[in-house]
Design an enzyme around this catalytic site. Structure first.
Site, PDB file in Angstrom:
ATOM      1  N   SER A 314    -111.629 -45.590  29.887  1.00  0.00           N
ATOM      2  CA  SER A 314    -112.823 -45.215  30.629  1.00  0.00           C
ATOM      3  C   SER A 314    -113.325 -46.352  31.511  1.00  0.00           C
ATOM      4  CB  SER A 314    -113.884 -44.750  29.615  1.00  0.00           C
ATOM      5  OG  SER A 314    -114.901 -44.032  30.236  1.00  0.00           O
ATOM      6  N   ASP A 325    -106.818 -53.146  42.501  1.00  0.00           N
ATOM      7  CA  ASP A 325    -106.659 -52.507  43.806  1.00  0.00           C
ATOM      8  C   ASP A 325    -107.206 -53.369  44.933  1.00  0.00           C
ATOM      9  OD1 ASP A 325    -105.505 -50.422  42.497  1.00  0.00           O
ATOM     10  OD2 ASP A 325    -106.940 -48.891  43.143  1.00  0.00           O
ATOM     11  N   LYS A 339    -108.432 -42.282  30.185  1.00  0.00           N
ATOM     12  CA  LYS A 339    -109.617 -41.424  30.270  1.00  0.00           C
ATOM     13  C   LYS A 339    -110.279 -41.639  31.629  1.00  0.00           C
ATOM     14  CE  LYS A 339    -114.061 -40.263  28.218  1.00  0.00           C
ATOM     15  NZ  LYS A 339    -114.830 -40.496  29.473  1.00  0.00           N
TER      16      LYS A 339
END
Length: 446
Positions: A314, A325, A339
């Site tokens: 999560s 990224d 998740k």
């Protein structure tokens, strides 16, 4: 036997405005309050879908009355309606559930980081049992040897029913009181009991230390309301200990089950000068949101390695994905839990609440990690003597009724490994010392 129809109102419920809450035990990451759509006026194209077909209402009422009149023992209306409501949510996905008032209060309490209990993160199973996602550091559960992957089948000798396993309520209680858990563990021939003494669980969500001169270590156990502020304080202290400039930073997110999305976003912002952090997309337009970084890197530009494993879920995955990224960090460890969904709490006027999955979240590159997880840049493996080889028997993709992801693997085939001990920290530190340009993906044993 004739079946009488109940009044139509018995089968219909009005939902209030969505409210933003987040627990430690079941992570929820909603960026902003969301208004529930008007049940009869969602939009021209959705009008037919928003109306409950009369035939379905009649079918429900027929079953309701059949149980009421013919079940072997009397069942009162409130019990039947509570069961019906829980059933309405039970088959949606593993993270949507109905919470009665006491459970909703515990849910909110957990997000604040203080409650009476044993200190364990849980996931409801289809049979009602509770699977341990991770014990919380330095709590009765952790000290007693409760492990990620353990299945709790009974509490104080009382087994769960399929619709009773959606809360850790029985584990909560007054500090000093005892609770006995019946546990099923991989490679153990039969269930066994563990008796724990409840404590006031004050979760210290961030810990830090120097690994070597100039190289700092930050362990984030969960994302709560004050986690970002704690992170900043600990990071400032590490910089001071390093003489004002860190040579590198290891952020340890192993077995971190998640929590507040906002805390993960704030921590990412502390380390990023610019760029996207995370976005969310759902059916209700207002659930679509995007978070971006503001100028200022609190670490002073120190190289970062993020350490993850199969228990990182999560909000942990949000932070790891955002830093990678944006080419701000390398991710080291094992594939994460996967998740990638957003839960929102809908408070009801009777004090109960509904926790409902309302959106998916996406990393800055636009990828969803739902049911897939984050694959690390550098893969580590569990120690050779680790239980079950460090391999858990579940991931988000293997949970009953999980949301499909963009690259959803066959259930259970994409599990990472649980990485325990200090060996993964040493491996992360070694990667941190390598020049970024010479850090291709490799495989190592931890």
């Amino acid at each position: 036997m004739s079946l009488r129809l109940l009044p139509l109102a018995a089968a219909l419920f009005a939902l209030p405005v969505f409210a933003q809450e987040t627990p430690a035990s079941e992570p929820k990451e909603d960026p902003a309050p969301i208004e529930a759509p008007d049940a009869m006026n969602v939009g021209a194209e959705d009008t037919s879908a928003s109306k409950v077909p009369l035939a379905e209402i009649r079918r429900y009422v027929a079953v309701y009355n059949a149980v009421k009149e013919a079940y072997v023992e009397p069942v009162d209306d409130r019990t039947l309606m509570q069961s019906a409501i829980r059933g309405l949510l039970f088959d949606l996905d593993p993270h949507s559930m109905y919470m009665e008032h006491e459970t909703a209060e515990e849910f909110d309490e957990a997000s604040r980081g203080s409650y009476g209990g044993v200190g364990v993160e849980l996931q409801r199973q289809p049979d009602g049992s509770l699977r341990v996602i991770a014990p919380i550091d330095d709590t009765p559960a952790a000290r007693a040897g409760i492990k990620a992957g353990d299945i709790i089948t009974a509490i104080d000798g009382k087994p769960f029913k399929p619709d009773e396993g959606d809360t850790s309520g029985p584990l909560r209680g007054e500090p000093g009181s005892k609770v006995t858990l019946t546990v099923v563990r991989e490679n153990k021939p039969k269930p066994f009991d563990i008796t724990l003494t409840r404590e006031t669980i004050r979760i210290v969500s961030v810990k830090s230390r120097m690994l070597e001169p100039g190289y700092g270590y930050l362990r984030i156990a969960s994302f709560q309301a004050d986690t970002a502020a704690d992170f900043d304080r600990q990071l400032d202290r590490l910089r001071e200990q390093a003489g004002g400039k860190l040579r590198g930073l290891v952020i340890d997110l192993r077995s971190n089950p998640g929590g507040l999305l906002t805390s993960a976003v704030q921590i990412a912002d502390s380390l990023l000068e610019k760029g996207k952090i995370v976005s969310t997309r759902g059916r209700v337009p207002i659930s679509d949101a995007e978070f971006g970084a503001t100028p200022g890197d609190r670490s002073g530009g120190a190289p970062v390695v993020v350490l993850v494993d199969a228990g990182s879920a999560s909000a942990s995955e949000v932070l790891a994905g955002a830093l990678r990224d944006n080419q701000r960090a390398r991710v080291v460890g094992s594939r994460t839990f996967g998740k990638g969904s957003v839960q929102t709490v809908l408070p009801l006027d009777n004090g109960d609440s509904v926790k409902l999955t309302t959106a998916r979240y996406y990393t800055p590159s636009g990828k969803s990690i739902q049911a897939l997880g984050i694959v690390p840049d550098v893969e580590l493996h569990a120690a050779k003597d680790a239980q079950n080889g460090g391999k858990p028997d579940y991931t988000e993709a293997s949970l009953r009724g999980h949301l499909a992801g963009d690259e959803d693997d066959a259930p259970g085939t994409n599990a990472g490994e649980v990485l325990e001990g200090d060996a993964p920290i040493t491996a992360a530190l070694n990667e941190l010392k390598k020049p970024v340009a010479s850090a291709p993906a490799t495989r190592k044993d931890g």
